[in-house]
Write an enzyme that holds these catalytic residues in place. Structure first.
Site, PDB file in Angstrom:
ATOM      1  CB  THR A 136      53.977 -41.280 128.730  1.00 58.56           C
ATOM      2  OG1 THR A 136      53.328 -42.626 128.770  1.00 58.56           O
ATOM      3  CG2 THR A 136      53.248 -40.362 127.961  1.00 58.56           C
ATOM      4  CD  GLU A 137      57.072 -45.774 126.114  1.00 60.87           C
ATOM      5  OE1 GLU A 137      56.653 -46.707 125.457  1.00 60.87           O
ATOM      6  OE2 GLU A 137      57.057 -44.447 125.812  1.00 60.87           O
ATOM      7  CB  VAL A 138      61.091 -40.479 129.336  1.00 65.58           C
ATOM      8  CG1 VAL A 138      62.076 -41.176 128.438  1.00 65.58           C
ATOM      9  CG2 VAL A 138      60.240 -39.507 128.838  1.00 65.58           C
ATOM     10  CG  PHE A 142      59.626 -48.670 130.849  1.00 64.26           C
ATOM     11  CD1 PHE A 142      60.603 -49.697 131.102  1.00 64.26           C
ATOM     12  CD2 PHE A 142      58.718 -48.928 129.826  1.00 64.26           C
ATOM     13  CE1 PHE A 142      60.482 -50.876 130.538  1.00 64.26           C
ATOM     14  CE2 PHE A 142      58.662 -50.323 129.234  1.00 64.26           C
ATOM     15  CZ  PHE A 142      59.247 -51.178 129.592  1.00 64.26           C
TER      16      PHE A 142
END
Length: 257
Positions: A136-138, A142
């Site tokens: 889920t970084e995007v 991130f």
């Protein structure tokens, strides 16, 4: 190993169990958690009583990834300080991926972002059906940088892109279909299933052979075909001279365990 705050270590029946024990923070990763995990895996590598490792977690979540409060603090760091912290995490993932002993993830709850990364670097993963996986970084600006390297190796570019670029969460069955998880197991049976599988590896397989095979898997993918085959031939020749191989073949021919 000294008593740790966020990670526990125990050995029984040739199985070392390393447990993330920060349930109130969903076992999120910060510098101290990463340090304690590195120390635990280093201890397991030297532990003559342990032949196989299980990575487990306390509480409802396996690992929620990076501690966001910790990440917010790091925004005040210099590039050099952030690079040092990134290398700290990189070293943990590489340590698990290249560990001389087989590592099995017991995923009782959600494994998100860095948590999915932890599952990906383990050699085997068993998950409860309700566990969610995803990078889920995007979604928070991130990037899934370090975990990406290992996910690409595990499931390939196309499948990795769908997870890394969408940031979507998937369930355990979908993760199994993609090749991220080996088995989906009912929650009440998960611990026993992992223990049975780990015990089988410890009882039936040569620790020396599993270590050499893991090393080859990590090394050979970066080689050309010719270099890979030359490396394989060398390892094949070396394996024939090991004590485990000599004993194993002799016992097989004599119909012994």
């Amino acid at each position: 190993m000294e008593e740790q705050e966020f990670v526990t270590y125990a050995v029984a029946d040739q199985i070392a169990t390393i447990t993330l024990n920060r349930p109130e923070k969903r076992n999120a990763l910060n510098a101290k958690v990463v340090t304690e995990l590195k120390e635990a895996f280093a201890q397991a590598a030297q532990d003559t009583e342990a032949k196989v490792i299980v990575l487990a977690a306390a509480g409802d979540a396996f690992c929620a990834g990076a501690d966001l409060a910790y990440l917010q603090e790091l925004q005040q760091n210099t590039y050099e300080e952030n690079l040092a912290d990134s290398n700290h995490l990189k070293e943990l993932f590489y340590q698990i991926y290249t560990h001389p002993k087989v590592v099995i993830a017991s995923i009782q709850g959600h494994a998100i972002a860095g948590g999915s990364g932890l599952a990906a670097v383990c050699d085997f993963s068993f998950a409860a059906p309700h566990a969610k996986f995803g990078y889920t970084e995007v979604r928070i600006g991130f990037i899934p940088a370090i975990v990406m390297v290992f996910l690409l190796r595990k499931i390939g570019e196309g499948k990795s892109k769908s997870l890394l670029l969408s940031g979507e969460l998937i369930d355990a069955q979908k993760a199994k279909d993609l090749g991220m998880v080996n088995e989906v197991v009912a929650p009440e049976e998960l611990e026993e299933r992992v223990k049975t599988f780990a015990s089988k590896l410890a009882r039936k397989n040569s620790g020396q052979s599993m270590a050499a095979t893991k090393q080859m898997i990590a090394q050979v993918q970066a080689m050309s075909l010719e270099d890979g085959l030359n490396y394989a031939a060398e390892q094949n020749a070396l394996a024939r001279a090991t004590e485990d191989c000599q004993k194993g073949i002799a016992n097989f021919l004599n119909k012994q365990q």
